[in-house]
Write an enzyme that holds these catalytic residues in place. Sequence first.
Site, PDB file in Angstrom:
ATOM      1  N   GLY A   1       0.800  -1.020   0.002  1.00  0.00           N
ATOM      2  CA  GLY A   1       0.119   0.096   0.011  1.00  0.00           C
ATOM      3  C   GLY A   1       0.797   1.344   0.061  1.00  0.00           C
TER       4      GLY A   1
ATOM      5  CD  GLN B   1       3.554   5.931   2.529  1.00  0.00           C
ATOM      6  OE1 GLN B   1       2.591   5.336   1.996  1.00  0.00           O
ATOM      7  NE2 GLN B   1       4.428   5.458   3.007  1.00  0.00           N
TER       8      GLN B   1
ATOM      9  CB  CYS C   1       4.945   2.767   7.536  1.00  0.00           C
ATOM     10  SG  CYS C   1       4.604   4.183   6.542  1.00  0.00           S
ATOM     11  CG  LEU C   2       6.516   0.932   1.580  1.00  0.00           C
ATOM     12  CD1 LEU C   2       6.279   1.285   0.226  1.00  0.00           C
ATOM     13  CD2 LEU C   2       7.647  -0.031   2.041  1.00  0.00           C
TER      14      LEU C   2
ATOM     15  CG  HIS D   1      -0.874   1.888   7.170  1.00  0.00           C
ATOM     16  ND1 HIS D   1       0.096   1.465   8.053  1.00  0.00           N
ATOM     17  CD2 HIS D   1      -0.021   2.672   6.300  1.00  0.00           C
ATOM     18  CE1 HIS D   1       1.116   2.043   7.945  1.00  0.00           C
ATOM     19  NE2 HIS D   1       1.043   2.565   6.653  1.00  0.00           N
ATOM     20  CD  GLU D   2      -1.165   2.590   2.683  1.00  0.00           C
ATOM     21  OE1 GLU D   2      -0.509   3.837   2.376  1.00  0.00           O
ATOM     22  OE2 GLU D   2      -0.479   1.572   2.836  1.00  0.00           O
TER      23      GLU D   2
ATOM     24  CG  HIS E   1       0.301   7.157   5.035  1.00  0.00           C
ATOM     25  ND1 HIS E   1       1.584   7.713   5.631  1.00  0.00           N
ATOM     26  CD2 HIS E   1       0.555   6.164   4.853  1.00  0.00           C
ATOM     27  CE1 HIS E   1       2.324   6.703   5.877  1.00  0.00           C
ATOM     28  NE2 HIS E   1       1.650   5.847   5.438  1.00  0.00           N
TER      29      HIS E   1
HETATM   30 NI    NI Z   1       2.495   3.789   5.648  1.00  0.00          NI
END
Ligand code: NI
Length: 185
Positions: free
Chosen positions: A60, A65, A108-109, A150-151, A154
């Site tokens: 995701g 990001q 998380c990336l 989660h996304e 963001h």
């Molecule tokens: Ni994330």
Amino acid sequence: MPFDPFAPKDYVRAMALRPILVLPEPLLRKVSDPVPEVDAAVRALVDDMFETMYEAPGIGLAAIQIGVPKRIVTIDLARKEEPPARQVFINPEIVWASEDLSSYEEGCLSIPSLYEEVERPARIRVRYRDVDGKPQEIEADGLLATCLQHEIDHLEGKLFVDRLSRLKRERALKRWQKARRENDA
Ligand code: NI
């Protein structure tokens, strides 16, 4: 979210890889703007997001990001042996959330290599526009429910560590910063 513990599939590359912002990058705290119209520029951005997400690898990604403060989320929960299953959520909005919660070990990336259990509503209903700009609504549970929440966080400038207790968050981030310093050394 990073793809863990399953490895992602290979993906044919025709688009542009974008650098993924990592904490403490302040842009990650910015609230993203709604997308007024799903046009060619938005679809090109979506392609870049998938390219970047598959390469990371992740399941995701939110546009912020890669430094673009627009309300766009890309998700692909397909396993390695399965064909890609691209899901695009433009201007996603949680319109209903279950009272029952489920816990999932999230990563998380933008906070690479940090994993913590996070509790969230087990089921949600999300209203959004698809990549053709059509209004859609889905009910999600399991990993998709977790990943979507989660996304969507963001898009509000929130990271999964914000969902931990203060003590857990401080400990986790201290451990993460220490590990990063040691990796740099
Ligand atoms: Ni994330």
